[in-house]
Design an enzyme around this catalytic site. Structure first.
Site, PDB file in Angstrom:
ATOM      1  N   GLU A  42       0.841  -1.198   0.000  1.00 51.76           N
ATOM      2  CA  GLU A  42       0.000   0.000   0.000  1.00 51.76           C
ATOM      3  C   GLU A  42       0.880   1.253   0.000  1.00 51.76           C
ATOM      4  O   GLU A  42       1.759   1.388   0.836  1.00 51.76           O
ATOM      5  CB  GLU A  42      -0.913   0.006   1.235  1.00 51.76           C
ATOM      6  CG  GLU A  42      -1.808  -1.214   1.375  1.00 51.76           C
ATOM      7  CD  GLU A  42      -2.908  -1.316   0.327  1.00 51.76           C
ATOM      8  OE1 GLU A  42      -3.119  -0.346  -0.435  1.00 51.76           O
ATOM      9  OE2 GLU A  42      -3.560  -2.372   0.267  1.00 51.76           O
ATOM     10  N   CYS A 104      -7.493  -1.197   8.605  1.00 50.26           N
ATOM     11  CA  CYS A 104      -6.170  -1.206   7.978  1.00 50.26           C
ATOM     12  C   CYS A 104      -5.790   0.181   7.473  1.00 50.26           C
ATOM     13  O   CYS A 104      -4.725   0.712   7.808  1.00 50.26           O
ATOM     14  CB  CYS A 104      -6.119  -2.206   6.823  1.00 50.26           C
ATOM     15  SG  CYS A 104      -6.193  -3.930   7.355  1.00 50.26           S
ATOM     16  N   HIS A 123      -0.643  -5.724   2.899  1.00 42.28           N
ATOM     17  CA  HIS A 123      -1.771  -6.644   3.040  1.00 42.28           C
ATOM     18  C   HIS A 123      -1.277  -8.035   2.636  1.00 42.28           C
ATOM     19  O   HIS A 123      -0.611  -8.185   1.615  1.00 42.28           O
ATOM     20  CB  HIS A 123      -2.937  -6.237   2.135  1.00 42.28           C
ATOM     21  CG  HIS A 123      -3.925  -5.358   2.800  1.00 42.28           C
ATOM     22  ND1 HIS A 123      -4.164  -4.057   2.406  1.00 42.28           N
ATOM     23  CD2 HIS A 123      -4.751  -5.584   3.852  1.00 42.28           C
ATOM     24  CE1 HIS A 123      -5.101  -3.535   3.185  1.00 42.28           C
ATOM     25  NE2 HIS A 123      -5.464  -4.444   4.069  1.00 42.28           N
TER      26      HIS A 123
END
Length: 156
Positions: A42, A104, A123
């Site tokens: 991410e 998250c 993730h």
């Protein structure tokens, strides 16, 4: 450290990490239950859009991480560079700019905010026959070592 699936408690623990430990980099790892044999790097955290309720039935005030905080915060880690340079047999690694507007992404944005961008979020898929804990540990170690190399380059 395992964070609870509760916005406020996750935020408190992230703040505590940054104020007490003052790390060079904080790497957060979250479960992407829909992904199979896929690791997602991410790049940024988003501040708004947190409508989904947490494990205690709450969502953050104003549906955002930090009132009056920037819309998004980019990690100082260049995930695109990591994504291009890391290859691990048996698992795909992909790049993402949307961690999902739940705990998250909330945790990631909060960490980026309090850590001045020195945070990362990965993730991971659920464990399975092909993705064992040992294998996933090695994958994460490879990725995190590459992140720390980037931190070293930034400090020079």
């Amino acid at each position: 450290m395992q964070l609870p699936v509760v916005y406020q408690k996750a935020k408190e623990q992230v703040c505590k990490i940054w104020t007490t430990l003052q790390p060079l980099l904080t790497v957060h790892v979250g479960l992407a239950s829909s992904a199979t044999a896929l690791v997602i790097l991410e790049q940024c955290g988003k501040n708004k859009g947190y409508q989904e309720r947490d494990a205690c039935g709450f969502h953050p005030e104003g549906a955002c991480c930090v009132l009056d905080g920037p819309e998004k915060i980019e990690s100082t880690i260049n995930m695109k560079t990591l994504w291009k340079n890391i290859s691990v047999e048996g698992i795909d690694i992909v790049l993402s700019r949307d961690a999902g507007r739940y705990i998250c992404d909330y945790t990631y944005y909060t960490s980026l905010y309090y850590g001045n961008g020195r945070a990362a979020f990965i993730h991971i898929p659920p464990l399975s026959e092909s993705v064992t804990a040992e294998f996933l540990g090695k994958v994460l170690q490879t990725i995190i070592l590459a992140m720390l190399e980037q931190c070293g380059e930034q400090r020079e």
